[in-house]
Write a protein that holds these residues in place. Structure first.
Motif, mmCIF file in Angstrom:
data_model
loop_
_atom_site.group_PDB
_atom_site.id
_atom_site.type_symbol
_atom_site.label_atom_id
_atom_site.label_comp_id
_atom_site.label_asym_id
_atom_site.label_seq_id
_atom_site.Cartn_x
_atom_site.Cartn_y
_atom_site.Cartn_z
ATOM 1 N N ASN A 81 46.514 -5.960 37.987
ATOM 2 C CA ASN A 81 44.783 -5.843 37.190
ATOM 3 C C ASN A 81 43.976 -7.159 37.275
ATOM 4 N N ALA A 121 40.107 -2.104 40.009
ATOM 5 C CA ALA A 121 41.195 -1.345 39.883
ATOM 6 C C ALA A 121 43.084 -1.808 40.586
ATOM 7 N N THR A 122 43.067 -2.249 42.478
ATOM 8 C CA THR A 122 44.531 -2.897 42.139
ATOM 9 C C THR A 122 44.128 -4.476 42.360
ATOM 10 N N SER A 123 43.005 -4.948 42.147
ATOM 11 C CA SER A 123 43.165 -6.269 42.350
ATOM 12 C C SER A 123 44.610 -6.622 41.681
ATOM 13 N N ALA A 124 45.177 -8.303 42.084
ATOM 14 C CA ALA A 124 46.592 -8.432 41.594
ATOM 15 C C ALA A 124 46.745 -8.467 40.194
ATOM 16 N N THR A 168 36.354 0.112 32.661
ATOM 17 C CA THR A 168 37.748 0.556 33.639
ATOM 18 C C THR A 168 37.377 1.920 33.460
ATOM 19 N N SER A 189 31.379 -2.352 47.442
ATOM 20 C CA SER A 189 32.497 -2.168 47.076
ATOM 21 C C SER A 189 32.037 -0.350 46.796
ATOM 22 N N ARG A 222 50.725 -7.999 51.796
ATOM 23 C CA ARG A 222 50.108 -6.984 51.539
ATOM 24 C C ARG A 222 50.155 -6.497 50.009
ATOM 25 N N ARG A 223 49.709 -6.428 49.354
ATOM 26 C CA ARG A 223 50.700 -6.737 47.612
ATOM 27 C C ARG A 223 50.892 -4.998 47.261
ATOM 28 N N SER A 224 52.261 -4.810 46.552
ATOM 29 C CA SER A 224 52.042 -3.347 46.082
ATOM 30 C C SER A 224 53.038 -3.968 44.696
ATOM 31 N N SER A 225 53.742 -3.306 43.887
ATOM 32 C CA SER A 225 53.741 -2.947 43.106
ATOM 33 C C SER A 225 55.767 -2.241 43.445
#
Ligand SMILES: CC(=O)N[C@H]1[C@@H](OP(=O)(O)OP(=O)(O)OC[C@H]2O[C@@H](n3ccc(=O)[nH]c3=O)[C@H](O)[C@@H]2O)O[C@H](CO)[C@@H](O)[C@@H]1O
Length: 391
Positions: free
Chosen positions: A321, A316-319, A340, A224, A77-80
């Motif tokens: 951006n 908005a949250t795709s890797a 956007t 979506s 799970r990706r996260s910044s």
């Protein structure tokens, strides 16, 4: 075009990738194109797909008669936030990767592929790592401008890295840049050959007014919620000026059907809801005069190959951006409109209305969109696969 090798046995290919349509359909298209090339040269193809039970590939591969197997894999799970990347769920899933590599190694050692093609999605990681352990050539295909997580893990081990965009080349790690080759993102050929009249028959769009333009709304395979909400609020205006086919995701059909029950009968007749658009997709795209959509790489490749005027609402949250980047890139050349940030019904209407009102404006945008399309991407990717093959 690279000629198919003359072999006294079938050419053997392992494909791994999937999860979403964006990773699944390029793999499927590469398989079909390679099979056609080999058959035309008097040869044949043996193919095995390594995927996951839950991914779209588990439905797509068997439906196409492609042998399919699964290995253990972990969804990262990706996260910044680096601390969030170390969540218990991520740690548990990362621990499954070595098991997946062992399983994939067994599969690859048994099948002895001439090439392994990995098209991204987390299942591609164990298969790609196992390909190199078994010393089989590994071709990666990247659909997006910036390398996805799986391909970043595998890039150092790849024989060739096929890219969808010129602008990806400078973004490759320097050590592997000379392995990069731009092919484009393969589009299923049938997508290019749809018939608008068939969509009317297949989906029962008898209430559509063919004098009005048709809008196709799509939120990707799962739909979506954001696009569904904003389109629902725009429908009272939209349906006065257009017919609408709305692909909303299987989980959202019931709720949207309930709100559509309040539409006046004449407007309701011009509105068609679908959870997922299957084999009718090419015909629906042929019918569409304007598309409202997420800007995933697969959808973009299809819409530009066809030359469709589009209003994009990126995820908005795709890797990294990445979807917003895709959409803005097309907008900067007048090939699409990108919405956007927060999108309101009024904002969507403002973007769509001029396209509905003015066929010349649609035609100009379609022309500019087509300039970005690469309908020969599958052939180029097959060239890369054949030239990497250890035969
Ligand atoms: C949330 C997420 O991870 N998104 C990524 C995913 O996109 P994702 O797979 O969600 O979207 P894409 O636009 O790349 O591909 C969707 C594909 O499914 C097809 N389709 C869709 C709906 C439908 O009802 N029927 C149908 O056939 C589309 O025509 C298209 O071929 O992979 C892409 C390619 O790496 C990335 O660019 C995206 O950022």
């Amino acid at each position: 075009m690279t000629n198919a090798p003359r072999l006294s046995r079938p050419f053997r290919l392992i494909v791994s990738g999937g999860g979403t349509g964006g990773h699944t359909y390029p793999a499927l298209t590469a398989i079909r194109t390679l099979r056609d090339r080999l058959t035309a040269g008097g040869g044949s193809l043996d193919v095995l797909w390594i995927g996951t039970e839950e991914g779209l590939e588990a439905r797509v591969a068997p439906a196409e008669g492609i042998a399919f197997t699964t290995v253990a894999t972990g969804k990262i799970r990706r996260s910044s936030n680096p601390l969030k990347m170390l969540s218990p769920a991520n740690i548990r899933d990362m621990a499954r990767v070595p098991l997946g590599v062992l399983q994939a190694r067994r599969v690859i050692a048994g099948f002895r592929p001439d090439v392994v093609l990995a098209t991204g999605g987390y299942v591609a990681v164990p298969a790609g790592l196992a390909a190199r352990i078994c010393r089989r050539p590994l071709v990666l295909h990247e659909q997006t401008v910036r390398l996805g997580l799986a391909n970043r893990r595998l890039a150092g081990r790849a024989t060739r890295i096929a890219l969808s965009s010129e602008s990806s080349l400078p973004l490759l790690p320097e050590a592997v840049r000379d392995r990069g080759v731009v092919t484009g993102n393969p589009v299923r050929p049938e997508v290019l050959w749809g018939h608008a009249d068939k969509a009317v028959g297949a989906l029962g769009l008898w209430g559509f007014d063919r004098r009005l333009p048709t809008v196709y709304v799509t939120g990707g395979a799962q739909g979506s919620q954001q696009i569904n909400d904003v389109v629902r609020d725009t429908l009272p205006w939209l349906l006065q000026r257009a017919n609408v086919v709305h692909q909303c995701g299987p989980a959202h059909v019931d709720a949207l059907r309930r709100s559509a029950a309040a539409l006046p009968p004449e407007a309701a007749a011009r509105y068609h809801l679908a959870g997922f658009v299957g084999p009718e997709l090419p015909d629906v795209l042929a019918l569409a005069d304007v598309v409202i959509s997420r800007s995933g790489a697969g959808t973009l490749a299809e819409l530009t190959a066809l030359g469709k005027p589009a209003v994009f609402i990126p995820l908005a949250t795709s890797a990294g951006n990445e979807q917003a980047h895709n959409a803005r890139h097309l907008e900067s050349t007048g090939a699409a409109v990108a919405l956007t940030g927060e999108v309101t019904a009024a904002g969507l209407w403002e973007a769509v209305e001029p396209l509905l009102a003015d066929p010349a404006r649609r035609a100009a945008m379609a022309h500019r969109a087509r300039a970005h399309g690469r309908p020969d991407a599958a052939d180029r990717l097959v060239d890369v696969i054949l030239s990497a093959a250890a035969v």
